[in-house]
Design an enzyme around this catalytic site. Structure first.
Site, PDB file in Angstrom:
ATOM      1  N   ASP A  60       0.866  -1.187   0.000  1.00 33.62           N
ATOM      2  CA  ASP A  60       0.000   0.000   0.000  1.00 33.62           C
ATOM      3  C   ASP A  60       0.898   1.232   0.000  1.00 33.62           C
ATOM      4  OD1 ASP A  60      -2.330   1.479   0.029  1.00 33.62           O
ATOM      5  OD2 ASP A  60      -2.718   1.230   2.163  1.00 33.62           O
ATOM      6  N   ASP A  91       1.719   2.622   7.847  1.00 34.86           N
ATOM      7  CA  ASP A  91       0.536   1.886   7.388  1.00 34.86           C
ATOM      8  C   ASP A  91       0.920   0.518   6.789  1.00 34.86           C
ATOM      9  OD1 ASP A  91      -2.130   1.470   7.059  1.00 34.86           O
ATOM     10  OD2 ASP A  91      -2.466   3.057   5.593  1.00 34.86           O
TER      11      ASP A  91
HETATM   12  P1  ADP Z   1      -5.070   4.536   7.486  1.00 33.21           P
HETATM   13  O1  ADP Z   1      -4.566   5.106   6.188  1.00 33.21           O
HETATM   14  O2  ADP Z   1      -5.365   3.094   7.391  1.00 33.21           O
HETATM   15  O3  ADP Z   1      -6.192   5.329   8.080  1.00 33.21           O
HETATM   16  P2  ADP Z   1      -2.396   5.150   8.562  1.00 33.21           P
HETATM   17  O4  ADP Z   1      -1.560   4.156   9.278  1.00 33.21           O
HETATM   18  O5  ADP Z   1      -1.970   5.540   7.189  1.00 33.21           O
HETATM   19  O6  ADP Z   1      -3.900   4.604   8.584  1.00 33.21           O
HETATM   20  O7  ADP Z   1      -2.496   6.432   9.483  1.00 33.21           O
HETATM   21  C1  ADP Z   1      -3.363   7.517   9.169  1.00 33.21           C
HETATM   22  C2  ADP Z   1      -2.708   8.834   9.568  1.00 33.21           C
HETATM   23  O8  ADP Z   1      -2.424   8.820  10.967  1.00 33.21           O
HETATM   24  C3  ADP Z   1      -1.371   9.105   8.904  1.00 33.21           C
HETATM   25  O9  ADP Z   1      -1.529   9.753   7.658  1.00 33.21           O
HETATM   26  C4  ADP Z   1      -0.675  10.003   9.913  1.00 33.21           C
HETATM   27  O10 ADP Z   1      -1.123  11.343   9.782  1.00 33.21           O
HETATM   28  C5  ADP Z   1      -1.185   9.446  11.233  1.00 33.21           C
HETATM   29  N1  ADP Z   1      -0.234   8.442  11.759  1.00 33.21           N
HETATM   30  C6  ADP Z   1      -0.239   7.107  11.550  1.00 33.21           C
HETATM   31  N2  ADP Z   1       0.789   6.505  12.199  1.00 33.21           N
HETATM   32  C7  ADP Z   1       1.461   7.492  12.823  1.00 33.21           C
HETATM   33  C8  ADP Z   1       2.626   7.534  13.658  1.00 33.21           C
HETATM   34  N3  ADP Z   1       3.296   6.427  13.981  1.00 33.21           N
HETATM   35  N4  ADP Z   1       3.021   8.734  14.123  1.00 33.21           N
HETATM   36  C9  ADP Z   1       2.348   9.868  13.811  1.00 33.21           C
HETATM   37  N5  ADP Z   1       1.259   9.896  13.029  1.00 33.21           N
HETATM   38  C10 ADP Z   1       0.813   8.733  12.544  1.00 33.21           C
HETATM   39 MN    MN Z   2      -2.738   5.194   5.258  1.00 30.56          MN
END
Ligand code: ADP
Ligand code: MN
Length: 239
Positions: free
Chosen positions: A175, A192
């Site tokens: 992804d 992610d």
């Molecule tokens: P999804 O796309 O499935 O909703 P993500 O893992 O891409 O989940 O996370 C969504 C958002 O959350 C990211 O774009 C970022 O802004 C924030 N985020 C995710 N993981 C972290 C992290 N480890 N530290 C800071 N922000 C995070």
């Molecule tokens: Mn994501």
């Protein structure tokens, strides 16, 4: 305890059920998590919260929403074929737990091989706790919103991560795009990892080519002379 319970319930709003509230409290009792603040992201499948550990270090707490039929349909392809989940029950909540565990393990594996990603800290039921990438509860910007000042170097850097991911860690992210890469002080951090599969997965090559194409497209639009994505794919495959 009652006080903690109601404050956690408030932070989670009505999005999560009582079982998820209990799971957060469990992580607090275990000493993994000391504070849970508001959301930093409200996705369709998961919400990410800012939290802190006992020593005041920032944490990202990703809580998966309990399965919809759509999630189930979309995700099965990434779990079936992964020997790490053979024999796991994949109905209802179990599928989400397996998904959270999968992201945790992928993060652990990627970290072990020096691929820049948030360090995983704990996983319990539908909750994944990891290192916070950003500052004071504000996540580092996404690559899509923060084009690097030296795009060619950033492109080469990502190429090397993709290559190491596959050839050393044996993982395909599946992804990968400018939506799942954070830029922290010009450093790229890949997030992610729920979809990531082992390179032995039956669809690994299809996912890899797709990841490579996404990255190439993004950098081509920034004016980088990337060459053909298929060439890089073949280069990795032939090793
Ligand atoms: P999804 O796309 O499935 O909703 P993500 O893992 O891409 O989940 O996370 C969504 C958002 O959350 C990211 O774009 C970022 O802004 C924030 N985020 C995710 N993981 C972290 C992290 N480890 N530290 C800071 N922000 C995070
Ligand atoms: Mn994501």
């Amino acid at each position: 305890m009652a006080e903690k319970d109601s404050s956690v319930r408030e932070v989670l709003e009505d999005v999560f059920d009582q079982r998820t509230v209990l799971a957060v409290l469990h992580l607090m009792n275990r000493g993994v998590l000391a504070k849970l603040y508001g959301t930093v992201s409200t996705g369709k499948e998961a919400r990410v919260y800012w939290g802190k550990d006992r020593d005041g270090r920032d944490l990202a707490v990703k809580i998966y929403l309990i399965v919809t039929a759509e999630f189930r349909r979309g995700r099965l392809k990434y779990i079936l074929g992964d020997p790490r989940f053979e024999g796991a029950s994949l109905r209802g909540r179990e599928l989400i737990y397996a998904w959270a565990r999968k992201e945790y393990r992928n993060l652990r594996r990627a970290s072990q091989f020096g691929i820049p990603c948030p360090k995983p800290i704990a996983v319990y039921e539908n909750i994944l706790v990891m290192e916070f990438i950003g500052r004071d509860g504000v996540p580092a910007p996404l690559l899509k919103d923060s084009p690097p000042s030296r795009p060619y170097e950033a492109f080469r850097e990502l190429q090397s991560y993709i290559e190491r991911m596959v050839l050393e860690a044996g993982l395909v992210h599946a992804d990968l795009s400018e939506y799942n890469i954070l830029v922290e002080d010009d450093r790229l951090v890949i997030i992610d990892w729920g979809s990531a599969v082992l390179s032995s997965h039956p669809n690994a090559e299809e996912f890899l080519l797709n990841d490579i194409r996404n990255v190439y497209r993004f950098f081509r639009e920034l004016g980088v002379d990337t060459g053909r994505p298929e060439e890089f794919f073949e280069h990795i495959r032939s090793q």
